[in-house]
Design a protein around this motif. Structure first.
Motif, PDB file in Angstrom:
ATOM      1  N   LEU A 339       7.951   4.223  -2.850  1.00 16.26           N
ATOM      2  CA  LEU A 339       9.173   4.528  -2.139  1.00 16.26           C
ATOM      3  C   LEU A 339       9.159   3.866  -0.775  1.00 16.26           C
ATOM      4  N   LYS A 340      10.321   3.488  -0.311  1.00 15.77           N
ATOM      5  CA  LYS A 340      10.448   2.812   0.977  1.00 15.77           C
ATOM      6  C   LYS A 340       9.862   3.671   2.091  1.00 15.77           C
ATOM      7  N   GLY A 341       9.064   3.037   2.942  1.00 19.31           N
ATOM      8  CA  GLY A 341       8.488   3.732   4.085  1.00 19.31           C
ATOM      9  C   GLY A 341       7.083   4.240   3.874  1.00 19.31           C
ATOM     10  N   LEU A 342       6.580   4.205   2.642  1.00 22.90           N
ATOM     11  CA  LEU A 342       5.227   4.680   2.372  1.00 22.90           C
ATOM     12  C   LEU A 342       4.215   3.603   2.766  1.00 22.90           C
ATOM     13  N   GLU A 343       3.344   3.917   3.729  1.00 18.86           N
ATOM     14  CA  GLU A 343       2.348   2.972   4.197  1.00 18.86           C
ATOM     15  C   GLU A 343       1.229   2.821   3.163  1.00 18.86           C
ATOM     16  N   PRO A 344       0.816   1.594   2.850  1.00 14.09           N
ATOM     17  CA  PRO A 344      -0.284   1.399   1.900  1.00 14.09           C
ATOM     18  C   PRO A 344      -1.600   1.898   2.476  1.00 14.09           C
ATOM     19  N   ASN A 345      -2.537   2.243   1.599  1.00  7.41           N
ATOM     20  CA  ASN A 345      -3.858   2.709   2.016  1.00  7.41           C
ATOM     21  C   ASN A 345      -4.866   2.329   0.937  1.00  7.41           C
ATOM     22  N   GLU A 346      -5.585   1.256   1.172  1.00 11.53           N
ATOM     23  CA  GLU A 346      -6.540   0.773   0.174  1.00 11.53           C
ATOM     24  C   GLU A 346      -7.764   1.674   0.042  1.00 11.53           C
ATOM     25  N   ASP A 347      -7.968   2.590   1.003  1.00  7.72           N
ATOM     26  CA  ASP A 347      -9.124   3.482   0.959  1.00  7.72           C
ATOM     27  C   ASP A 347      -8.742   4.891   0.485  1.00  7.72           C
ATOM     28  N   ALA A 348      -7.549   5.039  -0.069  1.00  2.00           N
ATOM     29  CA  ALA A 348      -7.055   6.372  -0.427  1.00  2.00           C
ATOM     30  C   ALA A 348      -7.850   6.981  -1.574  1.00  2.00           C
ATOM     31  N   THR A 349      -7.973   8.308  -1.516  1.00  2.00           N
ATOM     32  CA  THR A 349      -8.513   9.079  -2.635  1.00  2.00           C
ATOM     33  C   THR A 349      -7.350   9.507  -3.527  1.00  2.00           C
ATOM     34  N   LEU A 350      -7.679  10.103  -4.670  1.00  2.00           N
ATOM     35  CA  LEU A 350      -6.622  10.622  -5.543  1.00  2.00           C
ATOM     36  C   LEU A 350      -5.834  11.708  -4.811  1.00  2.00           C
ATOM     37  N   ALA A 351      -6.519  12.537  -4.029  1.00  2.74           N
ATOM     38  CA  ALA A 351      -5.822  13.579  -3.259  1.00  2.74           C
ATOM     39  C   ALA A 351      -4.846  12.966  -2.271  1.00  2.74           C
ATOM     40  N   ASP A 352      -5.257  11.868  -1.593  1.00  2.00           N
ATOM     41  CA  ASP A 352      -4.368  11.182  -0.652  1.00  2.00           C
ATOM     42  C   ASP A 352      -3.129  10.650  -1.369  1.00  2.00           C
ATOM     43  N   SER A 353      -3.341   9.937  -2.451  1.00  2.00           N
ATOM     44  CA  SER A 353      -2.240   9.280  -3.153  1.00  2.00           C
ATOM     45  C   SER A 353      -1.323  10.280  -3.843  1.00  2.00           C
ATOM     46  N   PHE A 354      -1.890  11.384  -4.323  1.00  2.00           N
ATOM     47  CA  PHE A 354      -1.072  12.421  -4.955  1.00  2.00           C
ATOM     48  C   PHE A 354      -0.184  13.089  -3.915  1.00  2.00           C
ATOM     49  N   ALA A 355      -0.763  13.464  -2.786  1.00  2.00           N
ATOM     50  CA  ALA A 355      -0.007  14.173  -1.754  1.00  2.00           C
ATOM     51  C   ALA A 355       1.101  13.309  -1.173  1.00  2.00           C
ATOM     52  N   ARG A 356       0.884  12.002  -1.097  1.00  2.00           N
ATOM     53  CA  ARG A 356       1.881  11.082  -0.539  1.00  2.00           C
ATOM     54  C   ARG A 356       2.771  10.495  -1.633  1.00  2.00           C
ATOM     55  N   SER A 357       2.484  10.831  -2.890  1.00  2.00           N
ATOM     56  CA  SER A 357       3.231  10.356  -4.065  1.00  2.00           C
ATOM     57  C   SER A 357       3.252   8.837  -4.143  1.00  2.00           C
ATOM     58  N   CYS A 358       2.069   8.271  -4.128  1.00  2.00           N
ATOM     59  CA  CYS A 358       1.924   6.808  -4.217  1.00  2.00           C
ATOM     60  C   CYS A 358       1.988   6.362  -5.673  1.00  2.00           C
ATOM     61  N   ASN A 359       3.017   5.629  -6.025  1.00  2.00           N
ATOM     62  CA  ASN A 359       3.178   5.139  -7.396  1.00  2.00           C
ATOM     63  C   ASN A 359       2.104   4.126  -7.771  1.00  2.00           C
ATOM     64  N   THR A 360       1.832   3.200  -6.859  1.00  2.00           N
ATOM     65  CA  THR A 360       0.937   2.084  -7.199  1.00  2.00           C
ATOM     66  C   THR A 360      -0.481   2.570  -7.479  1.00  2.00           C
ATOM     67  N   ALA A 361      -0.894   3.670  -6.856  1.00  2.00           N
ATOM     68  CA  ALA A 361      -2.233   4.201  -7.104  1.00  2.00           C
ATOM     69  C   ALA A 361      -2.395   4.581  -8.567  1.00  2.00           C
ATOM     70  N   PHE A 362      -1.357   5.174  -9.147  1.00  2.00           N
ATOM     71  CA  PHE A 362      -1.417   5.572 -10.551  1.00  2.00           C
ATOM     72  C   PHE A 362      -1.230   4.376 -11.481  1.00  2.00           C
ATOM     73  N   VAL A 363      -0.352   3.455 -11.102  1.00  2.00           N
ATOM     74  CA  VAL A 363      -0.117   2.261 -11.917  1.00  2.00           C
ATOM     75  C   VAL A 363      -1.404   1.446 -12.050  1.00  2.00           C
ATOM     76  N   LYS A 364      -2.237   1.429 -10.998  1.00  2.00           N
ATOM     77  CA  LYS A 364      -3.477   0.651 -11.028  1.00  2.00           C
ATOM     78  C   LYS A 364      -4.443   1.133 -12.118  1.00  2.00           C
ATOM     79  N   PHE A 365      -4.245   2.376 -12.586  1.00  2.00           N
ATOM     80  CA  PHE A 365      -5.106   2.905 -13.648  1.00  2.00           C
ATOM     81  C   PHE A 365      -4.572   2.593 -15.045  1.00  2.00           C
ATOM     82  N   ALA A 366      -3.412   1.930 -15.148  1.00  2.00           N
ATOM     83  CA  ALA A 366      -2.775   1.711 -16.456  1.00  2.00           C
ATOM     84  C   ALA A 366      -3.655   0.916 -17.404  1.00  2.00           C
ATOM     85  N   ASP A 367      -4.439  -0.005 -16.870  1.00  2.00           N
ATOM     86  CA  ASP A 367      -5.292  -0.827 -17.738  1.00  2.00           C
ATOM     87  C   ASP A 367      -6.551  -0.082 -18.180  1.00  2.00           C
TER      88      ASP A 367
END
Length: 544
Positions: A339-367
């Motif tokens: 979503l627009k405005g969400l700052e990327p975080n390459e060091d995020a944990t699952l808790a970080d990405s879940f709480a901020r609703s980061c789509n790309t964190a979950f998409v990265k697990f698709a493979d």
């Protein structure tokens, strides 16, 4: 028809028209041409109907309807066959007569009106009164001004395929009561109307009641052949209602009704995680559809509850394990964004990405997940997608297909082929809260010996992590705006789901507080916290 008789009828019509006959004969000839066309060589009119045309058309339509002349009335519509069938049933199967129609002030091509009539059956008569409206349009082929035919013209609660009928009711009336014995009525709780109709159809003969005589709407059968419950409009002779216990809570239902009233096209469900008992079901929709129980919409990021459980159960990460949140992610040549405005975080944990609703964190697990991993998690752990729920009324039981390609990634973020209802997501939240799948219920199982659906549920370790993810989201993540200061044991997840053809995404929100879980969806509502969030929060504050 014999040739000689046909010649007399048509000849009589022509003579009557030349002699200046009224609407009845003229419209009979019109009906022969479809679309209300007369076949005359009059100049074709174009553009919206004029004020005088609107007055002439509605006047003729109402006059024929009042007389019970379905053919003539239908000839003043743009779908004469469908109109004729319903108007014939109005005077025939429904036994409605002495019709008087009073038009209101037209607004452009729209005319409101009031119908007063009498329903008579087996020596008993009762007055009938209601309001409706119609719109006048230009016929596509005839170019005449015609009533734009909708079943709601005849009665505002009619939908396509419905009809009217008067007679002995198919099932005795019920007096549905909530968990504390309080009577539940459609007048006090409008959203319960379809549910009460269905409960009556299923359980009316199991509660000791006696059937009465009613005017009802007979609903069109569903695509799967199942028959929807009749909707009563008027009681001519009272039966004796039987008492039907439900799991609903009058206070929770009142809160749900008030919450959805503030948001058009919204639906919400609340239930108890410890038992699966449904406390409230409410909808605020123009189409009258029970989307709370039967909706089939992409749930957006609320799906990440199941996705997070899948990642944890398959050993791909943990709540405090890595789940980087890059600005974009590519899967099967399809690029996904946050979503627009969400700052990327390459060091995020699952808790970080879940709480901020980061789509790309979950998409990265698709493979890394298998094509059917999400499907098996939904079915085996959360009881979804097997079409075996026995709630007591019809429900959609969720859909999480094992679709490959880019849909694997899209499914992880609640898009792609995933479909849910608010009931489904409330159940998901309840399972995440307790670790045990308890099939939702609206009437006790013992009433008819139903066998509930079952699922394995979640391990204690997965439950502990999911609750931590959802609690953080409620306290300091995307749900904090409506849940942050709420007392008790709380957890939540926001969601927004893109839908083709809609300007804004659907707004989704699901959460729990102590022993109540609730989920809401607002079509075209925007971000989850903006529309669905306040609905869920309002219900959680009241429901117990």
């Amino acid at each position: 028809m014999r040739n000689g008789v046909k010649a007399v009828v048509v000849g009589g019509v022509c003579a009557a028209m030349l002699g200046g006959a009224g609407y009845g004969v003229y419209t009979f000839a019109s009906a022969l041409n479809g679309d209300g066309g007369t076949g005359a060589a009059a100049p074709e009119r174009t553009g919206p109907p004029t004020g005088s045309e609107v007055k002439e058309t509605t006047g003729a339509f109402f006059a024929a309807w009042e007389k019970g002349d379905a053919v003539s009335a239908a000839s003043w519509t743009n779908y004469p066959q469908a109109a004729k069938e319903l108007l014939s049933a109005y005077a025939g199967d429904a036994h409605i007569g002495k019709v008087r129609i009073t038009p209101g002030r037209a607004t452009g091509d729209t005319v409101p009106f009031t119908v007063r009539a009498t329903v008579s059956y087996d020596g008993v008569s009762r007055p009938l009164s209601y309001r409706s409206r119609l719109t006048v349009v230009r016929g596509e082929t005839s170019h005449r001004a015609l009533v734009d035919w909708q079943p709601s013209v005849v009665h505002p609660r009619l939908r396509k395929g419905d009809t009217l009928s008067t007679g002995t009711s198919a099932a005795p009336e019920i007096e549905a009561v909530d968990r504390d014995g309080k009577v539940l009525t459609r007048v006090t709780y409008p959203s319960l109307g379809p549910i009460l109709d269905e409960l009556r159809r299923r359980y009316g003969d199991k509660t000791g009641g006696r059937a009465g005589v009613e005017l009802v709407i007979r609903r069109q059968a569903a695509a799967d052949g199942s028959q929807a419950a009749d909707t009563p409009l008027l009681t001519l002779a009272k039966g004796r209602p039987g008492k039907l216990p439900t799991t609903l809570s009058a206070s929770a239902q009142a809160a749900a009704e008030a919450a959805v009233a503030a948001h058009p096209e919204s639906s919400v469900v609340a239930l108890k995680p410890s038992t699966g008992e449904i406390l409230a079901v409410a909808n605020n929709r123009r189409d009258g559809f029970d989307a709370a129980l039967l909706g089939t919409r992409a749930p957006g990021s609320t799906m990440k509850i199941i996705s997070a459980a899948t990642l944890i159960d398959n050993g791909l990460t943990t709540a405090n394990g890595p789940a980087p949140c890059p600005p974009s992610a590519v899967s099967e040549s399809q690029t996904f964004h946050n979503l627009k405005g969400l700052e990327p975080n390459e060091d995020a944990t699952l808790a970080d990405s879940f709480a901020r609703s980061c789509n790309t964190a979950f998409v990265k697990f698709a493979d890394e997940v298998k094509t059917d991993s999400l499907t098996r998690e939904a079915q085996d752990r959360f009881g979804l997608g097997r079409n075996d729920w026995q709630v007591g009324v019809p429900t959609f039981d969720g859909r999480v297909p094992a679709s490959g390609g880019p849909d694997t990634a899209a499914n992880l973020i609640g898009q792609g082929q995933v479909q849910m209802s608010p009931l489904n997501m409330a159940s998901v939240t309840a399972t995440a809260k307790t670790g045990t799948f308890r099939q939702p219920l609206i009437v006790p199982l013992k009433l008819d010996g139903r066998e509930p659906a079952r699922a394995r549920g979640l391990s204690s370790g997965t439950v502990r992590q999911l609750r931590a993810l959802m609690n953080r989201t409620a306290r300091s993540g995307t749900a904090a705006g409506v849940m942050g200061r709420m007392s008790g044991d709380v957890g939540a997840k926001t969601g927004s789901a893109e839908v083709d053809g809609e300007a804004r995404p659907d707004s989704w929100f699901t959460g729990y507080r102590d022993d109540v879980a609730a989920a809401a969806m607002v079509q075209d509502g925007g971000h989850g916290v903006d529309a669905a969030g306040p609905i869920v929060a309002s219900v959680l504050r009241i429901a117990r």
